[in-house]
Design a protein around this motif. Structure first.
Motif, PDB file in Angstrom:
ATOM      1  N   ARG A 158      -4.951  17.163 -90.865  1.00 35.48           N
ATOM      2  CA  ARG A 158      -5.879  16.243 -91.528  1.00 35.48           C
ATOM      3  C   ARG A 158      -5.107  15.238 -92.369  1.00 35.48           C
ATOM      4  NH1 ARG A 158      -9.566  21.174 -93.816  1.00 35.48           N
ATOM      5  NH2 ARG A 158     -10.721  21.659 -91.912  1.00 35.48           N
ATOM      6  N   PRO A 159      -5.694  14.054 -92.582  1.00 30.68           N
ATOM      7  CA  PRO A 159      -5.022  13.074 -93.449  1.00 30.68           C
ATOM      8  C   PRO A 159      -4.798  13.645 -94.851  1.00 30.68           C
ATOM      9  CG  PRO A 159      -6.831  12.051 -92.239  1.00 30.68           C
ATOM     10  CD  PRO A 159      -6.939  13.523 -91.990  1.00 30.68           C
ATOM     11  N   ALA A 160      -3.615  13.371 -95.414  1.00 33.29           N
ATOM     12  CA  ALA A 160      -3.251  13.812 -96.772  1.00 33.29           C
ATOM     13  C   ALA A 160      -3.295  15.329 -96.912  1.00 33.29           C
ATOM     14  CB  ALA A 160      -4.155  13.158 -97.818  1.00 33.29           C
ATOM     15  N   GLY A 161      -3.103  16.042 -95.802  1.00 32.80           N
ATOM     16  CA  GLY A 161      -3.149  17.499 -95.855  1.00 32.80           C
ATOM     17  C   GLY A 161      -2.124  18.092 -96.784  1.00 32.80           C
ATOM     18  N   ASP A 162      -0.912  17.536 -96.796  1.00 33.33           N
ATOM     19  CA  ASP A 162       0.140  18.068 -97.672  1.00 33.33           C
ATOM     20  C   ASP A 162      -0.246  17.945 -99.139  1.00 33.33           C
ATOM     21  OD1 ASP A 162       1.617  18.661 -95.460  1.00 33.33           O
ATOM     22  OD2 ASP A 162       2.946  16.920 -95.610  1.00 33.33           O
ATOM     23  N   VAL A 163      -0.897  16.825 -99.485  1.00 30.03           N
ATOM     24  CA  VAL A 163      -1.312  16.617-100.872  1.00 30.03           C
ATOM     25  C   VAL A 163      -2.373  17.639-101.261  1.00 30.03           C
ATOM     26  CG1 VAL A 163      -2.357  14.994-102.498  1.00 30.03           C
ATOM     27  CG2 VAL A 163      -0.761  14.166-100.763  1.00 30.03           C
ATOM     28  N   VAL A 164      -3.323  17.868-100.364  1.00 30.26           N
ATOM     29  CA  VAL A 164      -4.393  18.832-100.638  1.00 30.26           C
ATOM     30  C   VAL A 164      -3.815  20.233-100.809  1.00 30.26           C
ATOM     31  CG1 VAL A 164      -6.470  19.927 -99.719  1.00 30.26           C
ATOM     32  CG2 VAL A 164      -6.138  17.462 -99.462  1.00 30.26           C
ATOM     33  N   VAL A 165      -2.883  20.606 -99.924  1.00 27.15           N
ATOM     34  CA  VAL A 165      -2.277  21.931-100.010  1.00 27.15           C
ATOM     35  C   VAL A 165      -1.558  22.106-101.342  1.00 27.15           C
ATOM     36  CG1 VAL A 165      -0.443  23.393 -99.080  1.00 27.15           C
ATOM     37  CG2 VAL A 165      -2.065  22.317 -97.537  1.00 27.15           C
ATOM     38  N   GLU A 166      -0.817  21.092-101.765  1.00 33.35           N
ATOM     39  CA  GLU A 166      -0.079  21.220-103.022  1.00 33.35           C
ATOM     40  C   GLU A 166      -1.027  21.397-104.199  1.00 33.35           C
ATOM     41  OE1 GLU A 166       3.282  19.085-105.826  1.00 33.35           O
ATOM     42  OE2 GLU A 166       2.883  18.293-103.831  1.00 33.35           O
ATOM     43  N   HIS A 167      -2.120  20.636-104.226  1.00 32.95           N
ATOM     44  CA  HIS A 167      -3.064  20.774-105.335  1.00 32.95           C
ATOM     45  C   HIS A 167      -3.760  22.134-105.309  1.00 32.95           C
ATOM     46  CE1 HIS A 167      -2.726  16.872-107.226  1.00 32.95           C
ATOM     47  NE2 HIS A 167      -2.848  16.261-106.055  1.00 32.95           N
ATOM     48  N   LEU A 168      -4.105  22.616-104.124  1.00 34.01           N
ATOM     49  CA  LEU A 168      -4.702  23.944-104.032  1.00 34.01           C
ATOM     50  C   LEU A 168      -3.736  25.022-104.512  1.00 34.01           C
ATOM     51  CD1 LEU A 168      -6.570  23.730-100.608  1.00 34.01           C
ATOM     52  CD2 LEU A 168      -7.625  23.980-102.861  1.00 34.01           C
ATOM     53  N   LEU A 169      -2.462  24.857-104.180  1.00 35.40           N
ATOM     54  CA  LEU A 169      -1.472  25.828-104.618  1.00 35.40           C
ATOM     55  C   LEU A 169      -1.284  25.787-106.134  1.00 35.40           C
ATOM     56  CD1 LEU A 169       1.170  25.572-101.764  1.00 35.40           C
ATOM     57  CD2 LEU A 169      -0.223  27.556-102.344  1.00 35.40           C
ATOM     58  N   GLN A 170      -1.389  24.607-106.728  1.00 42.77           N
ATOM     59  CA  GLN A 170      -1.321  24.531-108.186  1.00 42.77           C
ATOM     60  C   GLN A 170      -2.455  25.329-108.812  1.00 42.77           C
ATOM     61  OE1 GLN A 170      -0.867  20.561-109.826  1.00 42.77           O
ATOM     62  NE2 GLN A 170       0.295  19.908-108.054  1.00 42.77           N
ATOM     63  N   VAL A 171      -3.664  25.181-108.251  1.00 48.32           N
ATOM     64  CA  VAL A 171      -4.802  25.952-108.750  1.00 48.32           C
ATOM     65  C   VAL A 171      -4.563  27.443-108.534  1.00 48.32           C
ATOM     66  CG1 VAL A 171      -7.274  26.359-108.513  1.00 48.32           C
ATOM     67  CG2 VAL A 171      -6.389  24.037-108.351  1.00 48.32           C
ATOM     68  N   LEU A 172      -3.985  27.794-107.387  1.00 53.97           N
ATOM     69  CA  LEU A 172      -3.680  29.192-107.091  1.00 53.97           C
ATOM     70  C   LEU A 172      -2.728  29.771-108.132  1.00 53.97           C
ATOM     71  CD1 LEU A 172      -4.085  31.448-104.939  1.00 53.97           C
ATOM     72  CD2 LEU A 172      -2.052  30.573-103.810  1.00 53.97           C
ATOM     73  N   LEU A 173      -1.711  29.019-108.511  1.00 49.74           N
ATOM     74  CA  LEU A 173      -0.764  29.492-109.521  1.00 49.74           C
ATOM     75  C   LEU A 173      -1.454  29.702-110.862  1.00 49.74           C
ATOM     76  CD1 LEU A 173       2.257  27.149-108.709  1.00 49.74           C
ATOM     77  CD2 LEU A 173       2.022  29.558-108.107  1.00 49.74           C
ATOM     78  N   ILE A 174      -2.286  28.753-111.243  1.00 50.62           N
ATOM     79  CA  ILE A 174      -2.985  28.868-112.523  1.00 50.62           C
ATOM     80  C   ILE A 174      -3.929  30.057-112.513  1.00 50.62           C
ATOM     81  CG2 ILE A 174      -4.631  27.726-114.058  1.00 50.62           C
ATOM     82  CD1 ILE A 174      -3.353  25.051-113.148  1.00 50.62           C
ATOM     83  N   GLU A 175      -4.640  30.250-111.392  1.00 53.15           N
ATOM     84  CA  GLU A 175      -5.540  31.399-111.290  1.00 53.15           C
ATOM     85  C   GLU A 175      -4.767  32.711-111.401  1.00 53.15           C
ATOM     86  OE1 GLU A 175      -8.737  32.203-111.136  1.00 53.15           O
ATOM     87  OE2 GLU A 175      -9.270  30.146-111.609  1.00 53.15           O
ATOM     88  N   ALA A 176      -3.561  32.733-110.846  1.00 51.42           N
ATOM     89  CA  ALA A 176      -2.743  33.949-110.950  1.00 51.42           C
ATOM     90  C   ALA A 176      -2.419  34.256-112.408  1.00 51.42           C
ATOM     91  CB  ALA A 176      -1.464  33.792-110.141  1.00 51.42           C
ATOM     92  N   PHE A 177      -2.038  33.228-113.168  1.00 50.57           N
ATOM     93  CA  PHE A 177      -1.756  33.450-114.586  1.00 50.57           C
ATOM     94  C   PHE A 177      -3.006  33.900-115.332  1.00 50.57           C
ATOM     95  CE2 PHE A 177       1.835  30.231-114.058  1.00 50.57           C
ATOM     96  CZ  PHE A 177       2.796  31.210-114.026  1.00 50.57           C
ATOM     97  N   ARG A 178      -4.142  33.253-115.022  1.00 51.25           N
ATOM     98  CA  ARG A 178      -5.392  33.623-115.687  1.00 51.25           C
ATOM     99  C   ARG A 178      -5.780  35.059-115.354  1.00 51.25           C
ATOM    100  NH1 ARG A 178      -9.644  29.071-114.227  1.00 51.25           N
ATOM    101  NH2 ARG A 178     -10.988  30.429-115.454  1.00 51.25           N
ATOM    102  N   SER A 179      -5.627  35.434-114.100  1.00 47.66           N
ATOM    103  CA  SER A 179      -5.959  36.801-113.696  1.00 47.66           C
ATOM    104  C   SER A 179      -5.075  37.806-114.406  1.00 47.66           C
ATOM    105  CB  SER A 179      -5.802  36.948-112.179  1.00 47.66           C
ATOM    106  OG  SER A 179      -6.710  36.110-111.495  1.00 47.66           O
ATOM    107  N   THR A 180      -3.809  37.432-114.615  1.00 50.19           N
ATOM    108  CA  THR A 180      -2.884  38.333-115.290  1.00 50.19           C
ATOM    109  C   THR A 180      -3.294  38.539-116.741  1.00 50.19           C
ATOM    110  OG1 THR A 180      -1.122  37.590-113.839  1.00 50.19           O
ATOM    111  CG2 THR A 180      -0.459  38.735-115.836  1.00 50.19           C
ATOM    112  N   THR A 181      -3.833  37.517-117.395  1.00 50.73           N
ATOM    113  CA  THR A 181      -4.282  37.691-118.778  1.00 50.73           C
ATOM    114  C   THR A 181      -5.485  38.615-118.837  1.00 50.73           C
ATOM    115  OG1 THR A 181      -5.749  35.744-118.751  1.00 50.73           O
ATOM    116  CG2 THR A 181      -3.466  35.403-119.433  1.00 50.73           C
ATOM    117  N   ARG A 182      -6.267  38.668-117.756  1.00 51.65           N
ATOM    118  CA  ARG A 182      -7.411  39.576-117.751  1.00 51.65           C
ATOM    119  C   ARG A 182      -7.000  41.012-117.465  1.00 51.65           C
ATOM    120  NH1 ARG A 182      -9.723  35.202-114.823  1.00 51.65           N
ATOM    121  NH2 ARG A 182      -9.430  36.261-112.834  1.00 51.65           N
TER     122      ARG A 182
END
Length: 301
Positions: A158-182
């Motif tokens: 898909r167009p701009a797929g790499d950009v979308v993947v990178e942003h999703l991965l950023q959210v994934l990293l943040i969710e991992a940190f948030r889950s760890t605090t829980r």
């Protein structure tokens, strides 16, 4: 009250530019050495064993996510069947863009999303030191949903797929940190935030870094005596309270100086120093050169 984790993540500026899908079949053992970037792995299906140098082995099941901010080397190997001693497997890139490990023609028994991320902050080493040396989150539905989105986007043309993947991965990293605090953490800032005594003190420091904090005041926010607070803070966060406070103030100061929107007097006031000269002395001792010199170096870079 301030959210220290949000502040740390904002200053870290996480990026995840490198990711790949890996499919395994049969016995395999993949070794990585001299790792200089932050490694992560989302176990999409099957089970594997992750052995990080210097740490006990971890068995990862479908839905598990692991993030290793600093690792010199690690091995990922099959569990069913177990990899024989001495086996070293080289991933092979397939025509579909997916890396294959183990038997080249067997049914897919293991699937992972793996990659490396980086932090944009010049103070990444200091900020990463506030995080656990390994983050493991098991069976989190939000992480699994994010991983499905990443996997779908990574495999679609898909167009701009790499950009979308990178942003999703950023959210994934943040969710991992948030889950760890829980769920709790092994050490560092995340463990401190979920501790019922140390958490309020950390939030107070982040809410008012300019305040002239004393051990007695911070101990009061924790409901502990000064000696008990000092001992508990040091054990849970990994450094003494005023070492943490100084490091955080200097991190904020460097961030403000890099933006070019604050003069040294403003920075001094915002990070808790009564005079510009006192701040300049402390900054030079901590960083290695004066605030004005730091601003010039930052603007040139």
């Amino acid at each position: 009250m301030a959210d220290p984790l949000s502040e740390v993540i904002s200053l870290l500026r996480p990026h995840a530019p490198h990711s790949k899908l890996t499919e395994g079949s049969g016995a395999f053992s993949v070794r990585r050495e001299d790792v200089e970037e932050v490694f992560y792995c989302m176990q999409l299906s099957g089970r594997v064993r992750l052995e990080v140098d210097g740490k006990p082995p971890l068995d990862l099941n479908a839905g598990d996510f692991v993030l290793i901010p600093a690792a010199s080397g690690f091995t990922v190997s099959s569990i069913d069947p177990p990899s024989p001693p001495g086996l070293r497997t080289r991933p092979v890139l397939g025509e579909n863009g997916v890396f294959r490990i183990g038997r080249p023609d067997g049914p897919v028994e293991v699937q992972q999303l793996i990659g490396y991320c980086s932090f944009g902050s010049p103070d990444a080493d200091l900020l990463v030191s506030l995080l656990p040396d390994i983050v493991v989150v098991g069976g989190d539905d939000r992480l699994a949903a994010l991983a499905d989105l990443v996997r779908e986007e990574a495999r679609a043309d898909r167009p701009a797929g790499d950009v979308v993947v990178e942003h999703l991965l950023q959210v994934l990293l943040i969710e991992a940190f948030r889950s760890t605090t829980r769920s709790g953490a092994t050490s560092g800032l995340l463990r401190g935030l979920v501790d019922p005594r140390i958490g309020p003190a950390l939030r107070a420091v982040h809410a008012a870094p300019h305040h002239p904090w004393t051990v007695a005041e911070l101990a009061g926010t924790a409901g502990l005596s000064r000696s008990a607070f000092f001992t508990r803070f040091n054990r849970i966060v990994g450094e003494p309270p005023f070492s943490y406070l100084l490091n955080w103030r200097m991190t904020l100061a460097k961030h403000m100086l890099r933006t070019g929107r604050h003069d040294i007097s403003d920075v001094s006031t915002n990070v808790g120093y009564g005079s510009t000269s006192a701040f300049s002395t402390a900054f030079a001792r901590h960083v290695g050169y004066s605030p004005s010199r730091y601003m010039k170096v930052a603007s040139a870079g």
